[in-house]
Design a protein around this motif. Sequence first.
Motif, PDB file in Angstrom:
ATOM      1  N   PHE A 163      12.976  61.713 -68.442  1.00  0.00           N
ATOM      2  CA  PHE A 163      12.204  62.949 -68.342  1.00  0.00           C
ATOM      3  C   PHE A 163      12.543  63.820 -69.541  1.00  0.00           C
ATOM      4  N   SER A 164      11.574  64.621 -69.965  1.00  0.00           N
ATOM      5  CA  SER A 164      11.818  65.454 -71.139  1.00  0.00           C
ATOM      6  C   SER A 164      10.953  66.707 -71.105  1.00  0.00           C
ATOM      7  N   TRP A 165      11.357  67.641 -71.928  1.00  0.00           N
ATOM      8  CA  TRP A 165      10.678  68.937 -72.078  1.00  0.00           C
ATOM      9  C   TRP A 165       9.267  68.752 -72.631  1.00  0.00           C
ATOM     10  N   SER A 166       8.347  69.599 -72.184  1.00  0.00           N
ATOM     11  CA  SER A 166       6.990  69.639 -72.736  1.00  0.00           C
ATOM     12  C   SER A 166       6.603  71.083 -73.022  1.00  0.00           C
ATOM     13  N   LYS A 167       5.956  71.297 -74.148  1.00  0.00           N
ATOM     14  CA  LYS A 167       5.516  72.658 -74.497  1.00  0.00           C
ATOM     15  C   LYS A 167       4.457  73.157 -73.523  1.00  0.00           C
ATOM     16  N   TRP A 168       3.748  72.234 -72.851  1.00  0.00           N
ATOM     17  CA  TRP A 168       2.668  72.647 -71.951  1.00  0.00           C
ATOM     18  C   TRP A 168       3.205  73.248 -70.657  1.00  0.00           C
ATOM     19  N   ASN A 169       4.501  73.122 -70.399  1.00  0.00           N
ATOM     20  CA  ASN A 169       5.078  73.770 -69.223  1.00  0.00           C
ATOM     21  C   ASN A 169       4.970  75.292 -69.318  1.00  0.00           C
ATOM     22  N   LEU A 170       4.868  75.796 -70.539  1.00  0.00           N
ATOM     23  CA  LEU A 170       4.695  77.236 -70.745  1.00  0.00           C
ATOM     24  C   LEU A 170       3.275  77.687 -70.443  1.00  0.00           C
ATOM     25  N   GLU A 171       2.319  76.756 -70.455  1.00  0.00           N
ATOM     26  CA  GLU A 171       0.910  77.098 -70.293  1.00  0.00           C
ATOM     27  C   GLU A 171       0.373  76.798 -68.894  1.00  0.00           C
ATOM     28  N   SER A 172       1.171  76.164 -68.057  1.00  0.00           N
ATOM     29  CA  SER A 172       0.641  75.639 -66.795  1.00  0.00           C
ATOM     30  C   SER A 172       0.674  76.629 -65.645  1.00  0.00           C
ATOM     31  N   GLY A 173       1.243  77.829 -65.839  1.00  0.00           N
ATOM     32  CA  GLY A 173       1.276  78.823 -64.778  1.00  0.00           C
ATOM     33  C   GLY A 173       2.502  78.681 -63.889  1.00  0.00           C
ATOM     34  N   GLU A 174       2.676  79.655 -62.993  1.00  0.00           N
ATOM     35  CA  GLU A 174       3.864  79.680 -62.135  1.00  0.00           C
ATOM     36  C   GLU A 174       3.881  78.562 -61.112  1.00  0.00           C
ATOM     37  N   ASP A 175       2.703  78.109 -60.673  1.00  0.00           N
ATOM     38  CA  ASP A 175       2.645  77.151 -59.571  1.00  0.00           C
ATOM     39  C   ASP A 175       2.816  75.702 -60.006  1.00  0.00           C
ATOM     40  N   GLN A 176       2.756  75.444 -61.304  1.00  0.00           N
ATOM     41  CA  GLN A 176       2.803  74.065 -61.785  1.00  0.00           C
ATOM     42  C   GLN A 176       3.936  73.891 -62.791  1.00  0.00           C
TER      43      GLN A 176
ATOM     44  N   LYS B  96       8.872  81.499 -65.538  1.00  0.00           N
ATOM     45  CA  LYS B  96       8.995  81.551 -64.083  1.00  0.00           C
ATOM     46  C   LYS B  96       8.113  80.523 -63.383  1.00  0.00           C
ATOM     47  N   LYS B  97       8.725  79.830 -62.412  1.00  0.00           N
ATOM     48  CA  LYS B  97       8.015  78.855 -61.591  1.00  0.00           C
ATOM     49  C   LYS B  97       8.333  79.123 -60.122  1.00  0.00           C
ATOM     50  N   THR B  98       7.423  78.736 -59.239  1.00  0.00           N
ATOM     51  CA  THR B  98       7.663  78.923 -57.812  1.00  0.00           C
ATOM     52  C   THR B  98       8.773  77.990 -57.346  1.00  0.00           C
ATOM     53  N   PRO B  99       9.591  78.423 -56.385  1.00  0.00           N
ATOM     54  CA  PRO B  99      10.649  77.541 -55.862  1.00  0.00           C
ATOM     55  C   PRO B  99      10.098  76.222 -55.356  1.00  0.00           C
ATOM     56  N   LEU B 100       8.915  76.238 -54.739  1.00  0.00           N
ATOM     57  CA  LEU B 100       8.315  75.013 -54.219  1.00  0.00           C
ATOM     58  C   LEU B 100       8.167  73.973 -55.311  1.00  0.00           C
TER      59      LEU B 100
ATOM     60  N   TRP C 280       5.572  58.198 -73.960  1.00  0.00           N
ATOM     61  CA  TRP C 280       5.668  59.336 -73.043  1.00  0.00           C
ATOM     62  C   TRP C 280       4.302  59.634 -72.411  1.00  0.00           C
ATOM     63  N   SER C 281       4.319  60.055 -71.167  1.00  0.00           N
ATOM     64  CA  SER C 281       3.114  60.551 -70.493  1.00  0.00           C
ATOM     65  C   SER C 281       3.425  61.922 -69.905  1.00  0.00           C
ATOM     66  N   LEU C 282       2.387  62.755 -69.809  1.00  0.00           N
ATOM     67  CA  LEU C 282       2.562  64.097 -69.253  1.00  0.00           C
ATOM     68  C   LEU C 282       2.212  64.109 -67.768  1.00  0.00           C
ATOM     69  N   TYR C 283       3.100  64.684 -66.981  1.00  0.00           N
ATOM     70  CA  TYR C 283       2.877  64.796 -65.542  1.00  0.00           C
ATOM     71  C   TYR C 283       2.917  66.273 -65.148  1.00  0.00           C
ATOM     72  N   MET C 284       2.073  66.611 -64.182  1.00  0.00           N
ATOM     73  CA  MET C 284       2.050  67.968 -63.651  1.00  0.00           C
ATOM     74  C   MET C 284       2.296  67.901 -62.149  1.00  0.00           C
ATOM     75  N   PHE C 285       3.096  68.844 -61.643  1.00  0.00           N
ATOM     76  CA  PHE C 285       3.510  68.797 -60.241  1.00  0.00           C
ATOM     77  C   PHE C 285       3.645  70.211 -59.718  1.00  0.00           C
ATOM     78  N   ASN C 286       3.131  70.448 -58.500  1.00  0.00           N
ATOM     79  CA  ASN C 286       3.249  71.784 -57.898  1.00  0.00           C
ATOM     80  C   ASN C 286       4.056  71.779 -56.605  1.00  0.00           C
ATOM     81  N   GLY C 287       4.736  70.670 -56.340  1.00  0.00           N
ATOM     82  CA  GLY C 287       5.523  70.549 -55.127  1.00  0.00           C
ATOM     83  C   GLY C 287       4.783  69.839 -54.022  1.00  0.00           C
TER      84      GLY C 287
END
Length: 715
Positions: A607-620, A585-589, A639-646
């Motif tokens: 763009f591609s899947w990252s296993k860390w998307n499971l660890e980043s919480g609902e907001d990221q 689950k992720k926030t709509p934002l 590849w580089s990893l990017y994190m985004f919260n909207g």
Amino acid sequence: MSSGKKKLSKAERIRIQKEEEERRLKEEEEARLRGEQEEAERFEKERLEQEKREKLEAKDQERRGSELTELHALEESFLSAVQWKEEYRAYAKWEHYIGCDGSPDPAVPQEINTFMSLWREDQNEDIEFVIEKGNKVLNLIDKLDFLLLDTPLNELPEKNVIQYQESILDLQSLLHQKYDEATGNLLKKANTYADSDSGNMAMVIKDKNVTFCIWANLKKNPRFKNHTFCEADYGFDLPKSLAVSDVAVRILHTHYDHVSPLRRILPLHLMQELSKIRSDLVLEVTEEEKEKEEGEQKSEKESDLANEEENYTPGRKSGISFKEDSKSDADENEMMGEEPDKKSESFNTVSQVQVSTLQEETNEKEEEIIDENIVDLRQFAPLGGVYHIDALKLPPQAKQVKGWIMVELLDMGLETYPYPPESEESEEATYPQIGMTVQLLDTVIYFEEPTVARWDTAGKQWRTDGISNINYKMEEKQVSFEMDSFYTVALLQDLHLNMPYQSWDLRPTDIDELFLTVITAFAEVQIQIKGNQCMLSSIIVEKGEVLSYLTGRWTTPVGLTIALKKAGVNIFPAEYSRKYVYVNKKTPLAEIRAYQQMALTASAFAFSWSKWNLESGEDQVVFKVSEHLNPDPIKDEDWSLYMFNGQRAQRLKISETSEAFSEELAEETEFHSTLYHMIKDFASEPAIERVKKASCLFTDAVYQLLLGTRVLTYS
């Protein structure tokens, strides 16, 4: 006798104890000092990192307005796509009107009602004619279905939804009525089609949308046990009581489902709830901006924004008239205040088929299904059509008398033959089962053995009771079973077999062209997008490529969604999917904005899947990004990893192979208010040029598929 150890004197023992105590105290002191030093160093490091982070955050806030302004210029492509599609729908309507081909416009009540009235009055009951006419009816139903799914919410009034659904139900009912009339007409002259060997009538008609099998018991042979329609590989076993009765058996396999309830269309009050979610996506940023700008002079803001408008808006004129006046807005607060309206337009362009997946928190409570024999249509769906299996009363046959053909006409139309027989004794009596063998369609794929269910007309639901001794021959594409009566039967598949996805990948191959690959537990699905069109490139399962008839056909994202679901490949979560499959689950934002900005940059970046998307919480949300301007494979180190919260994007220091998740920034990187600007920091000039030149229709198509598959939450 050997001498023992020399006994220590009391003074020596005291001295040794004192030395040991001094050594212990010294070590403790050294450890304390070392700990204090390490703590001080750690504190200093954290202080420096915090100072650095605050500076980066402050820098991000300073340029936030200009970054959002530049992003808005790019996001106008979504609204341009809406305008283009609106004009295209109007053009298609006009083309149909001037075409005068005789086919009705299903969206116009007068035309569709006239079409149905004329066919009701038509006395042509020939089965071949009904099948041919039925294909036209199916085409009209498909058009109405497409209108319901593809039309943006702001163009689909509730009265239109009701009208379209009523037309669909009327067309479905009329089509089945015509099949009954044609069947009755055939049975009146069944003896003219009698087989020379058995003396009974047997007929098979196969079409792209229906398989029609009928058998009439003209001889009433008590030794009769079963019949197989060799041309279609359907068969049945009859109880002895029916073998000596005036009975006919019809297997009408419609390759479509006109039995299950129509899909639920988003009610008006839920649209309002989703509008609130939509507004929340932008108001959070708006509030931040207002607080930040509270103390600044309005004249300074006007000057700054005017300069930014000059830098970003020329040469990027939208094709939509209601966007023109945004260029004259100088005040940044006014600009930010207008942002919800712009985002509102963008959100309203989302169609029914996509927005249903976002109804996770706004749905009304549904009644839980307690009866284990009732099939939950939120979890299962008929696949491969519906098998209407009926026992029918054989009408009086035509007789030839002195050159005349005489036939007894009955007031009753087609009548079903009751089995088990209707009597007081039948409630407690046991009657032999009816054996059935049905053929599976080649145009669908069953990843597991399907659930066999019967339609309960009274309860308006699919049930599994009344069916037993199921035998699957999946290699031969056959299923056999026994029934305690004659039923309408379907084979149902779990809608969520291919969820959650194991991974996904979005890779450009040229300007306005890319491949979206979704890998599930059963299949690898590859979709090609080119301009505003998309097509299935391949579906590969363990045994090789399947459903090749679907590949190479260009269609719209909604059209592809419908085709894949109909074929049994569902990678499009619905509103209830979260109840039946694990959801990250992720926030709509975070989720919606990520899809939007991924689509905006997808012509030049992979763009591609990252296993860390499971660890980043609902907001990221976390995913891999790489510039990709050529067809060469992407290396792991690219590849580089990017994190985004909207609201804020950052590049992470960790890699996909790191031991633990960390939000630490990559070296020599900064925060940005948009994913686009974060990617832009490390992009080449050709890549940015390709992004700016991307077609608005291509961007919109990518966004629709990302929102439809929801790769960030269902992987």
